[in-house]
Each structure stands twice: as structure tokens, then as C-alpha cells.
Design a protein around this motif. Structure first.
Motif, short mmCIF file in Angstrom:
data_model
loop_
_atom_site.label_atom_id
_atom_site.label_comp_id
_atom_site.label_asym_id
_atom_site.label_seq_id
_atom_site.Cartn_x
_atom_site.Cartn_y
_atom_site.Cartn_z
N PRO A 203 51.63 47.80 26.62
CA PRO A 203 51.78 46.78 27.66
C PRO A 203 51.89 47.40 29.06
CG PRO A 203 53.20 46.28 25.80
CD PRO A 203 52.62 47.64 25.53
N GLU B 205 46.71 44.05 29.92
CA GLU B 205 46.55 42.62 29.63
C GLU B 205 45.27 42.06 30.25
OE1 GLU B 205 50.60 43.95 29.12
OE2 GLU B 205 49.22 44.10 30.82
N TYR B 206 44.92 42.53 31.45
CA TYR B 206 43.68 42.11 32.12
C TYR B 206 42.47 42.59 31.33
CZ TYR B 206 40.34 41.39 35.97
OH TYR B 206 39.28 40.98 36.74
N LEU C 160 42.39 43.27 28.15
CA LEU C 160 42.32 42.53 26.89
C LEU C 160 41.60 41.20 27.10
CD1 LEU C 160 43.17 42.19 23.90
CD2 LEU C 160 45.30 41.17 24.74
N GLU C 161 41.91 40.51 28.19
CA GLU C 161 41.26 39.23 28.48
C GLU C 161 39.76 39.39 28.71
OE1 GLU C 161 43.21 37.53 31.83
OE2 GLU C 161 45.13 37.22 30.78
N VAL D 178 46.84 44.62 22.68
CA VAL D 178 47.96 45.20 23.43
C VAL D 178 49.16 45.15 22.51
CG1 VAL D 178 49.45 45.00 25.45
CG2 VAL D 178 47.01 44.47 25.65
#
Length: 301
Positions: A223, A251-252, A254-255, A262
């Protein structure tokens, strides 16, 4: 007067003298500013109990977390030339290497070990950011390649814990050549059908991202990890535009499909074990104690 100076005053000073207390008992979280007792932080694997911020974790701690009962055997790595270009900036390159070795207790940024992960023989390479920013030089490149060779010899999965600021400038083109060398080694794993999993930690950037860190069968990120080639500041200065919030963070990515998952550090071993068993067509672990869950300490009120 002598009796007062020589006997009474020293005794009084001894009573009220401050104890020598180490200055590293409490560690400040770089995200929320919370002061965490060092033992509590070690139990939590350097994850802040207040905000879940993932601080950097050393090589030894990584191995102890992932290998069963913390038992593993390090793999001897080939020796390389210490200063092939006779490089010098503010300091001589050998002096920088010496300082990094003294600071970390490691020969270079990458350490390779093998052992059981949930009962499965696994080879793991850990890239330590504390050693000159985890920079990729000849020794680190040899570590990544040797890890792949060890996995081939043992017919074992290969896991790389990546953390780097890029190639090591003190070695010039010789450091850049580690990128294609590592790619060839990873391709050999793929041809043998052996799992290759990359765990990207904060930060994973530069030539490492441009080579073996983005060639995994599965890409895991911790993370908040910064992952990319050039840093956000360099990109903003180049394109002269403001980047989106969280750009290049785990996180960005992953999107936007750059990483597959993550995973919180406390869940990393269990996730790796499940992936390895799935990729090697093995049944789920029958041992309930194989994957201990690390409970973070409860912060004081």
C-alpha cells in the motif's frame, strides 16, 4: 569546603544525574506523525498501527517474515569489481560502498536466500533500499540473476522484493547492462514454467521498474508504494502539467492495470503462499499454523 566539594556535591549530582536513554526508542511515523515504540513497530513489521503507513523493512526482517519459522539459507553471490570506472564525486565510490556495508551489514543491495514458504521450497531476492537507495549495479544485477539460476536449479518459485531508486550512476553503462541480463534470466524461468512473482515496495523506480520488476507473472504492490520510471516531479517538469492525486502510487496503478493486487504487509506471506500453490498446482496448505497472522499492537490511549 573540601569535604563539601569532594564528597557531598558528587553524591548529590549522582542522585539527580539523568540516565543515558537511547534516542531511537520511539520512531515517528512519516505519514501521520504518531510516535511508535520501537518494539511495537518491530512486531507490526514496520507498519504504523495508527494509519497503516508501510515504513521500509530490512532484508533480515523480510526473510524472517516470509520463510517458515524464519529459517532460511542465504545464497553466495559472485564477486564483482568494486570500482570498475574509478568513479569519484564528493567521495570515492569505494568509500560509499564501505559506508553502505557498514550501515546495513550487507555486501550490496540484493540478498538471495532459499527456504520453505508455507512448506514449499522458494527462492527470494530482497532489494534493500538502505543500501545506496537499492540502486542497481553489477553486484545487485548478479544477485537477481543468481536468484533466477538458483530457482532453476531447485525447480522452485522465484520471488523478488523490489525497492530501488534506479541504476547506480557510479557504474555507468555497466549498471544499465544489468537490465537486459536480468530479463534474460527471467525468460529462462518462464521457459521452464517456474513462477516468478514481484513484490514492489516503496519506492520501485528507474531501471528496476523498466526491467525485472515489471516482468512478473504476478505483480504485487505494498500500500502506498511509489512505482514508476521517472518520479512525479520530473514528469511534471517535463510535461508542464499537474499530475492527478496519487499518481504512480500502488492504488493508482492497480486502478489502471499496472499491478495485479495491493497487499498489506501483514497478509503478504499468505498471499504469496496461495499464489505459489495455485501456480504450481498444489493443494491448499493443510497446516493451520503455516501462515501466522501478525496482529499490530494496539496504540496507547
Amino acid at each position: 569546603m573540601n569535604w563539601i566539594n569532594n564528597v557531598v556535591r558528587p553524591k548529590i549530582q549522582k542522585v539527580f544525574k539523568k540516565r543515558d536513554v537511547p534516542d531511537n526508542l520511539w520512531i515517528k511515523c512519516g505519514n501521520c506523525g504518531e510516535m511508535v515504540f520501537h518494539r511495537d513497530l518491530a512486531i507490526a513489521l514496520n507498519v504504523c498501527p495508527s494509519c497503516n503507513f508501510h515504513m521500509k523493512l530490512g532484508t533480515k526482517e523480510r526473510f524472517q517474515q516470509l520463510f517458515d519459522q524464519g529459517e532460511y539459507e542465504e545464497v553466495a553471490l559472485p564477486d564483482v569489481a568494486v570500482d570498475p570506472l574509478k568513479f569519484r564525486d564528493q567521495k570515492r565510490y569505494p568509500d560509499r560502498i564501505k559506508e553502505a556495508r557498514s550501515k546495513t551489514g550487507r555486501n550490496d543491495a540484493v540478498t538471495v536466500a532459499h527456504g520453505a514458504l508455507d512448506g514449499i521450497e522458494t527462492v527470494i531476492s530482497v532489494q534493500d533500499f538502505a543500501f545506496m537507495g537499492g540502486s542497481l549495479g553489477m553486484a545487485a544485477g548478479e544477485g537477481i540473476v543468481k536468484g533466477a539460476q538458483e530457482a532453476l536449479a531447485r525447480k522452485a518459485p522465484y520471488v523478488v522484493i523490489a525497492a530501488a531508486g534506479g541504476a547506480r550512476m557510479q557504474e555507468g553503462i555497466l549498471s544499465l547492462m544489468q537490465m537486459p541480463r536480468s530479463i534474460v534470466a527471467i525468460q529462462a524461468l518462464r521457459e521452464e514454467g517456474l513462477p516468478y512473482i514481484v513484490v514492489m515496495t516503496d519506492p520501485t523506480t528507474g531501471g528496476v521498474t523498466a526491467s525485472y520488476a515489471m516482468l512478473g507473472d504476478v505483480h504485487i504492490a505494498e500500500p502506498g508504494a511509489l512505482i514508476g520510471f521517472a518520479g512525479p516531479r520530473v514528469i511534471e517538469q517535463t510535461i508542464r502539467e499537474k499530475l492527478p492525486d496519487g499518481f504512480q502510487r500502488a492504488e493508482y496503478l492497480l486502478e489502471h492495470g499496472m499491478v495485479d493486487m495491493v497487499v498489506h504487509r501483514h497478509e503478504l506471506k499468505g498471499t504469496l503462499a496461495r499464489l505459489i500453490r495455485l501456480m504450481t498446482h498444489r493443494p491448499a496448505s493443510p497446516r493451520k499454523d503455516a501462515l501466522p497472522v501478525v496482529q499490530p499492537p494496539v496504540p496507547a490511549a
